[in-house]
Structures are given as C-alpha cells and as structure tokens.
Design a protein around this motif. Structure first.
Motif, PDB file in Angstrom:
ATOM      1  N   SER A 191     121.039  86.033  -0.957  1.00  0.00           N
ATOM      2  CA  SER A 191     120.694  85.180   0.169  1.00  0.00           C
ATOM      3  C   SER A 191     119.178  85.056   0.225  1.00  0.00           C
ATOM      4  N   VAL A 192     118.650  84.181  -0.620  1.00  0.00           N
ATOM      5  CA  VAL A 192     117.200  84.052  -0.767  1.00  0.00           C
ATOM      6  C   VAL A 192     116.589  83.626   0.569  1.00  0.00           C
ATOM      7  N   PRO A 193     115.651  84.430   1.089  1.00  0.00           N
ATOM      8  CA  PRO A 193     115.038  84.071   2.374  1.00  0.00           C
ATOM      9  C   PRO A 193     114.051  82.918   2.213  1.00  0.00           C
ATOM     10  N   HIS A 194     113.911  82.145   3.272  1.00  0.00           N
ATOM     11  CA  HIS A 194     112.873  81.120   3.302  1.00  0.00           C
ATOM     12  C   HIS A 194     111.508  81.777   3.494  1.00  0.00           C
ATOM     13  N   ILE A 195     111.492  82.847   4.289  1.00  0.00           N
ATOM     14  CA  ILE A 195     110.248  83.535   4.636  1.00  0.00           C
ATOM     15  C   ILE A 195     110.445  85.029   4.414  1.00  0.00           C
ATOM     16  N   ILE A 196     109.474  85.657   3.744  1.00  0.00           N
ATOM     17  CA  ILE A 196     109.508  87.110   3.603  1.00  0.00           C
ATOM     18  C   ILE A 196     108.203  87.673   4.149  1.00  0.00           C
ATOM     19  N   CYS A 197     108.334  88.689   4.983  1.00  0.00           N
ATOM     20  CA  CYS A 197     107.201  89.384   5.587  1.00  0.00           C
ATOM     21  C   CYS A 197     107.201  90.802   5.028  1.00  0.00           C
ATOM     22  N   GLY A 198     106.030  91.341   4.759  1.00  0.00           N
ATOM     23  CA  GLY A 198     106.028  92.709   4.289  1.00  0.00           C
ATOM     24  C   GLY A 198     104.647  93.267   4.059  1.00  0.00           C
ATOM     25  N   THR A 199     104.646  94.489   3.550  1.00  0.00           N
ATOM     26  CA  THR A 199     103.412  95.185   3.217  1.00  0.00           C
ATOM     27  C   THR A 199     103.071  94.919   1.751  1.00  0.00           C
ATOM     28  N   PRO A 200     101.797  95.024   1.394  1.00  0.00           N
ATOM     29  CA  PRO A 200     101.385  94.668   0.034  1.00  0.00           C
ATOM     30  C   PRO A 200     102.128  95.415  -1.070  1.00  0.00           C
ATOM     31  N   GLN A 201     102.268  96.732  -0.931  1.00  0.00           N
ATOM     32  CA  GLN A 201     102.911  97.504  -1.990  1.00  0.00           C
ATOM     33  C   GLN A 201     104.359  97.090  -2.180  1.00  0.00           C
ATOM     34  N   LYS A 202     105.096  96.942  -1.091  1.00  0.00           N
ATOM     35  CA  LYS A 202     106.516  96.609  -1.185  1.00  0.00           C
ATOM     36  C   LYS A 202     106.709  95.189  -1.714  1.00  0.00           C
ATOM     37  N   LEU A 203     105.938  94.237  -1.196  1.00  0.00           N
ATOM     38  CA  LEU A 203     106.066  92.868  -1.682  1.00  0.00           C
ATOM     39  C   LEU A 203     105.701  92.785  -3.156  1.00  0.00           C
ATOM     40  N   HIS A 204     104.666  93.496  -3.554  1.00  0.00           N
ATOM     41  CA  HIS A 204     104.282  93.530  -4.970  1.00  0.00           C
ATOM     42  C   HIS A 204     105.450  94.023  -5.809  1.00  0.00           C
ATOM     43  N   VAL A 263     100.332  83.892   4.013  1.00  0.00           N
ATOM     44  CA  VAL A 263      99.589  84.447   5.145  1.00  0.00           C
ATOM     45  C   VAL A 263      99.101  85.833   4.745  1.00  0.00           C
ATOM     46  N   LEU A 264      97.806  86.056   4.895  1.00  0.00           N
ATOM     47  CA  LEU A 264      97.216  87.383   4.713  1.00  0.00           C
ATOM     48  C   LEU A 264      96.734  87.824   6.080  1.00  0.00           C
ATOM     49  N   ASP A 265      97.467  88.721   6.702  1.00  0.00           N
ATOM     50  CA  ASP A 265      97.139  89.177   8.052  1.00  0.00           C
ATOM     51  C   ASP A 265      96.184  90.361   7.962  1.00  0.00           C
ATOM     52  N   GLU A 266      95.103  90.288   8.709  1.00  0.00           N
ATOM     53  CA  GLU A 266      94.079  91.334   8.770  1.00  0.00           C
ATOM     54  C   GLU A 266      93.524  91.665   7.382  1.00  0.00           C
ATOM     55  N   VAL A 267      92.912  90.661   6.774  1.00  0.00           N
ATOM     56  CA  VAL A 267      92.343  90.822   5.436  1.00  0.00           C
ATOM     57  C   VAL A 267      91.336  91.963   5.399  1.00  0.00           C
ATOM     58  N   ASP A 268      90.555  92.124   6.451  1.00  0.00           N
ATOM     59  CA  ASP A 268      89.572  93.219   6.467  1.00  0.00           C
ATOM     60  C   ASP A 268      90.256  94.573   6.290  1.00  0.00           C
ATOM     61  N   VAL A 281     105.266  83.561   2.225  1.00  0.00           N
ATOM     62  CA  VAL A 281     105.033  84.998   2.064  1.00  0.00           C
ATOM     63  C   VAL A 281     103.986  85.398   3.084  1.00  0.00           C
ATOM     64  N   MET A 282     104.314  86.406   3.888  1.00  0.00           N
ATOM     65  CA  MET A 282     103.386  86.938   4.889  1.00  0.00           C
ATOM     66  C   MET A 282     103.087  88.385   4.537  1.00  0.00           C
ATOM     67  N   ILE A 283     101.829  88.664   4.225  1.00  0.00           N
ATOM     68  CA  ILE A 283     101.421  90.006   3.839  1.00  0.00           C
ATOM     69  C   ILE A 283     100.662  90.631   5.004  1.00  0.00           C
ATOM     70  N   PHE A 313      97.045  94.821  -4.846  1.00  0.00           N
ATOM     71  CA  PHE A 313      98.441  94.393  -4.706  1.00  0.00           C
ATOM     72  C   PHE A 313      98.490  92.920  -4.313  1.00  0.00           C
ATOM     73  N   VAL A 314      97.617  92.537  -3.373  1.00  0.00           N
ATOM     74  CA  VAL A 314      97.569  91.154  -2.898  1.00  0.00           C
ATOM     75  C   VAL A 314      97.170  90.222  -4.042  1.00  0.00           C
ATOM     76  N   PHE A 315      96.117  90.577  -4.786  1.00  0.00           N
ATOM     77  CA  PHE A 315      95.679  89.743  -5.910  1.00  0.00           C
ATOM     78  C   PHE A 315      96.806  89.543  -6.926  1.00  0.00           C
ATOM     79  N   ASN A 316      97.529  90.600  -7.218  1.00  0.00           N
ATOM     80  CA  ASN A 316      98.611  90.507  -8.197  1.00  0.00           C
ATOM     81  C   ASN A 316      99.773  89.649  -7.692  1.00  0.00           C
TER      82      ASN A 316
END
Length: 179
Positions: A105-118, A136-141, A55-57, A151-154
């Motif tokens: 078709s379950v993906p091996h990798i999913i990339c997305g924004t916090p709200q949508k992935l949540h 992966v948490l990209d640009e945590v700041d 999961v890449m957020i 969203f990320v914590f959940n």
C-alpha cells in the motif's frame, strides 16, 4: 498565522522555499497542507505511483509523528495515504517486513527521521524516490547540528532533480526534465 500566510502561496504553486518559524502545529500545517494538495491532485488523476509523492524529513520521532498524524486526520478521509518511517534501523530487523507493507500500500506521503527514511529508500527492494514531487526538510539547523545531513543528502540523490518535480501536467518550468 504568519508562516502559513507567507509560505502557503509559494508552496501551493510548487516553488522551493526556505522558511523559519517557531515549532508549532501551525508551522507543521504550513507544509502538510501543500503535501496533501499534491497527494489529492494525484489521487484525482488516478495515476499509478511506485513510491511516495511527498517525503517529509524531521529531526525527531515526535515531529515526524505530529506531521503524519495531521496528514492522516486531514488527508485520510479524502483518500490520501500516509506512512511513518521512524525507529530502529538495525540490520536484519523489521525493515524487510516494513518494506513489504509499504510496497503493498504505497503511501502518497511518508514522514520520518533521516536514518529510517534512508534505510527505507536504500535497502534492497526499498522505496522508489522517482515519483517524489515535494520534499520537506524540517528544522534543517537541527539536522546539521545532529550530524544527520549525510542521510538527507543520500536520500536527495535518489529523488528527481528539483525542476522535474513540478506540481501538475504542463506546469513545469522552462528546461524541466520530462517525466
């Protein structure tokens, strides 16, 4: 480049890291390469998975799209399936249709924004986080600055504990949780 030289050896061993680098394609490659490695290892083992392995957020749609495009271009030809989770999260929207497609078709990798992935992980019939091995948490700041951290914590609460995300059979750390 510098971020790849410093981060890749640790990430490919399954270590948790915190790294800082300017927003470039090279930075994205520093976490996409280990993600593809995890997916390829899984593809070659032919083990079934109910949800994504990685999961890449990302803070923005653009960053998530860049990462997914790189995964598609590098991993697609070798059997790595990826998906993009971005866009509106309005109730009753296309979410159920998106979930049906992801479940087919379950993906091996999913990339997305916090709200949508949540939304994709918490909706009825949503994605399972049980098989995630790499987060992966990209640009945590920016995730914090834009008040997206809840969203990320959940999402993180739905994933296995970090010690059980070891990269391969028998490579767990002492005290790791059995799969």
């Amino acid at each position: 480049n510098k971020i790849q030289q410093r981060a890749l050896p640790f990430l490919l061993r399954g270590a948790d890291i915190i790294a800082q680098a300017p927003p470039t394609q090279e930075r994205i490659a520093a976490y996409v390469i280990p993600a593809i490695h995890i997916a390829v290892t899984h593809v070659s083992s032919r083990a079934p998975h109910r949800g994504p392995l990685v999961v890449m957020i990302s803070t923005t749609v653009d960053q998530a799209t860049q990462a997914q495009r790189m995964i598609r271009d590098l991993g697609g030809p070798i059997g790595v399936k990826s998906a993009l989770g971005v866009g509106s999260t309005s109730p009753g929207g296309d979410l159920s249709q998106e979930l049906r497609l992801l479940q087919q078709s379950v993906p091996h990798i999913i990339c997305g924004t916090p709200q949508k992935l949540h939304a994709l992980f918490t909706a009825p019939g949503g994605l399972s986080g049980a098989d995630v091995r790499f987060l992966v948490l990209d640009e945590v700041d920016q995730l914090i600055a834009r008040n997206l951290h809840e969203f990320v914590f959940n999402i993180i609460k739905l994933l296995p504990p970090p010690r059980s995300r070891a990269l391969g059979a028998g490579s767990g750390t002492p005290g790791s949780t059995p799969q």
